[in-house]
Design an enzyme around this catalytic site. Structure first.
Site, PDB file in Angstrom:
ATOM      1  N   ASP A   1       0.836  -1.203   0.000  1.00 28.40           N
ATOM      2  CA  ASP A   1       0.000   0.000   0.000  1.00 28.40           C
ATOM      3  C   ASP A   1       0.872   1.254   0.000  1.00 28.40           C
ATOM      4  O   ASP A   1       1.708   1.432   0.873  1.00 28.40           O
ATOM      5  CB  ASP A   1      -0.940  -0.006   1.206  1.00 28.40           C
ATOM      6  CG  ASP A   1      -2.163   0.855   0.974  1.00 28.40           C
ATOM      7  OD1 ASP A   1      -2.002   2.072   0.783  1.00 28.40           O
ATOM      8  OD2 ASP A   1      -3.274   0.309   0.963  1.00 28.40           O
TER       9      ASP A   1
ATOM     10  N   SER B   1      -7.323   4.539  -0.683  1.00 26.03           N
ATOM     11  CA  SER B   1      -7.135   3.088  -0.793  1.00 26.03           C
ATOM     12  C   SER B   1      -8.431   2.353  -1.094  1.00 26.03           C
ATOM     13  O   SER B   1      -8.409   1.281  -1.697  1.00 26.03           O
ATOM     14  CB  SER B   1      -6.526   2.525   0.493  1.00 26.03           C
ATOM     15  OG  SER B   1      -5.181   2.913   0.608  1.00 26.03           O
TER      16      SER B   1
ATOM     17  N   HIS C   1       2.488   8.413   5.005  1.00 27.78           N
ATOM     18  CA  HIS C   1       1.731   9.527   5.598  1.00 27.78           C
ATOM     19  C   HIS C   1       2.558  10.213   6.684  1.00 27.78           C
ATOM     20  O   HIS C   1       2.473  11.425   6.857  1.00 27.78           O
ATOM     21  CB  HIS C   1       0.422   9.016   6.215  1.00 27.78           C
ATOM     22  CG  HIS C   1      -0.652   8.723   5.226  1.00 27.78           C
ATOM     23  ND1 HIS C   1      -1.336   9.712   4.564  1.00 27.78           N
ATOM     24  CD2 HIS C   1      -1.183   7.549   4.778  1.00 27.78           C
ATOM     25  CE1 HIS C   1      -2.255   9.156   3.758  1.00 27.78           C
ATOM     26  NE2 HIS C   1      -2.163   7.848   3.868  1.00 27.78           N
TER      27      HIS C   1
END
Ligand code: ZN
Length: 454
Positions: free
Chosen positions: A60, A101, A287
């Site tokens: 991810d 996502s 992030h």
């Protein structure tokens, strides 16, 4: 798809054939940075097109920026997937050039773009068939593995349908009620337990219901490594699992151990299987602009891919795909304040920025000591002062470490740059060239020779 597939055969032959595959992933010699391909050879599985098993790996947040940093961070050779790069993928959602996502995953699981936040439904809220459910309907066994809660957006899009990714309690209910996933491994125990036992389900005890439905339920590494059943629910943390930097402080299995266990269980099925494995926290590290967390979780993710490659080399009807769902943080090699490019120093970082921030006292007088203890970096007084005055302590620490490592960031959110796509095994030609995230499940369905109706 067809035109792409034809082009795909040509360029896959060029790409893969030029590298000279050797058997045995770990034993294969590292080509080294900038190494030239040597002997042209036939691509692996040349002439064999049958696909029974698909393992879709989603790191991810992973883009080419992460890959170049990881290539330098890794000490023994290049990332294993570099040898089977096939293409690049666009990631935009219906309502935004920059996807989240949920929308990215829905595209990758159903072949249909949707709005950010939506899980397994189209922009009108209509339920979409997922590739996992189509594989289940075709008699295959199925699995989802993640280091986030197993009800988080990326795993959720493969086996649930909700308008908002925040509805993790409902996602857990759909997993148990629909029963289309045989192996579920990750964090998120709280979403399965009733409030009376400290969980988030108002009344239902989904753990008990899963056991009644024939699932073996496991809660730690030792239990996972001794499973015997053909349906397993493994929940190794109340919420998310630990970042790889802190996993040894827990009893949690590694992503590679979860992947290996899932493959062992699923491969008992004669009709083949579908497995999705997510390296969930690479995105969270992005992030946080936490380069050491990003690299250590990428290393853990690579171990999981190596586990699958070992299986594929023994079972040649297995197709492996590795594709991030989007970039997070706009990670690059080099940045405005970089003090050179020394990504390797991240090996000396032993804690996340979040963890370090928690160790700093309220008057912020021990910043230098804490950073030195967990990174071996001796901050200057000026750098220390910048961190001390910041409104976000962990972000300031992470950005300072990134400057030392030569890692740049352009955002603390997702970005819209393309992501590399890697495919290994039969029908890897279907993932060649510039593709869109919606092409992924359609190509998987084509490889399986099943239909995905959306
Ligand atoms: Zn994502």
């Amino acid at each position: 798809m067809l035109k792409k597939a034809i082009l795909g055969v040509l360029s896959t032959a060029l790409l893969v054939g030029g590298i000279g595959f050797s058997s045995g992933w770990v034993a294969a010699g590292p080509p080294g940075h900038g190494g030239k391909p040597d002997q042209p050879g036939p691509p692996p599985h040349a002439g064999k097109n049958k696909v029974e098993n698909v393992i879709l790996f989603i790191p991810d947040g992973y883009s080419a920026g992460y890959n170049v940093n990881y290539r330098h961070y890794k000490e023994d050779g290049d990332p294993v997937w570099d040898e089977f790069l096939t293409g690049m993928m666009t990631t935009h959602s219906t309502n935004d050039r920059i996807t989240d996502s949920a929308a990215a995953g829905t595209a990758m699981s159903t072949g249909v773009k949707t709005n950010n936040g939506a899980v397994g439904v189209d922009p009108d809220g209509e339920k979409l068939e997922t590739i996992l459910q189509a594989a289940h309907d075709a008699g295959k066994s199925t699995g989802l593995v993640a280091t986030s809660t197993i009800t988080h957006a990326t795993p959720a899009v493969f086996a649930s349908h909700v308008s908002s990714r925040n509805e993790q309690e409902e996602i857990a209910r759909q997993y148990i009620d629909e029963g289309s996933v045989d192996v579920l491994l990750g964090g998120g125990m709280d979403y399965f337990l009733p409030e009376s036992e400290g969980g988030r389900q108002r009344e239902r005890d989904l753990i008990q219901e899963a056991m009644d439905n024939g699932y073996q339920v496991v809660e730690n590494r030792d239990e996972l490594l001794s499973i015997e059943g053909d349906k397993v629910l493994g929940l190794f943390a109340n919420d998310a699992m630990a970042p790889e930097l802190h996993r040894e402080e827990t009893e949690e299995p590694s992503l590679a151990e979860m992947t290996g266990a899932a493959i062992d269980v699923l491969s008992q099925e004669d009709e083949g299987f579908f497995l999705m494995v997510e390296g969930s926290q690479i995105d969270w590290a992005g992030h946080a602009n936490d380069a050491a967390w990003a690299m250590s979780d990428t290393a853990a993710f690579e171990e999981a891919v190596i586990e699958a490659l070992g299986f594929a080399d023994q079972n040649d009807e297995t197709l492996i795909i590795v594709a991030g769902d989007h970039d997070t943080g706009g990670m690059s090699l080099g940045g405005y304040n970089s003090k050179g490019t020394d990504v390797e120093i991240l090996h000396r970082v032993t804690a996340t920025g979040d963890y370090m921030a928690q160790q700093i006292n309220s008057d912020r007088t021990n910043i230098q000591e804490v950073v030195e203890e967990y990174t071996s970096i001796t901050l200057s007084d000026e750098e220390t002062e910048v961190i001390k005055q910041s409104t976000n302590l962990s972000l300031a620490i992470n950005q300072t470490i990134s400057d030392y490592a030569g890692v740049g960031w352009s955002s603390t959110n997702h970005t819209g740059v393309g992501v590399p796509v890697y495919a290994y095994g039969p029908r890897s030609d279907l993932f060649t060239g510039l593709i869109d995230n919606t092409d992924i499940p359609l190509a998987i369905a084509e490889a399986y020779r099943i239909s995905l109706e959306n």
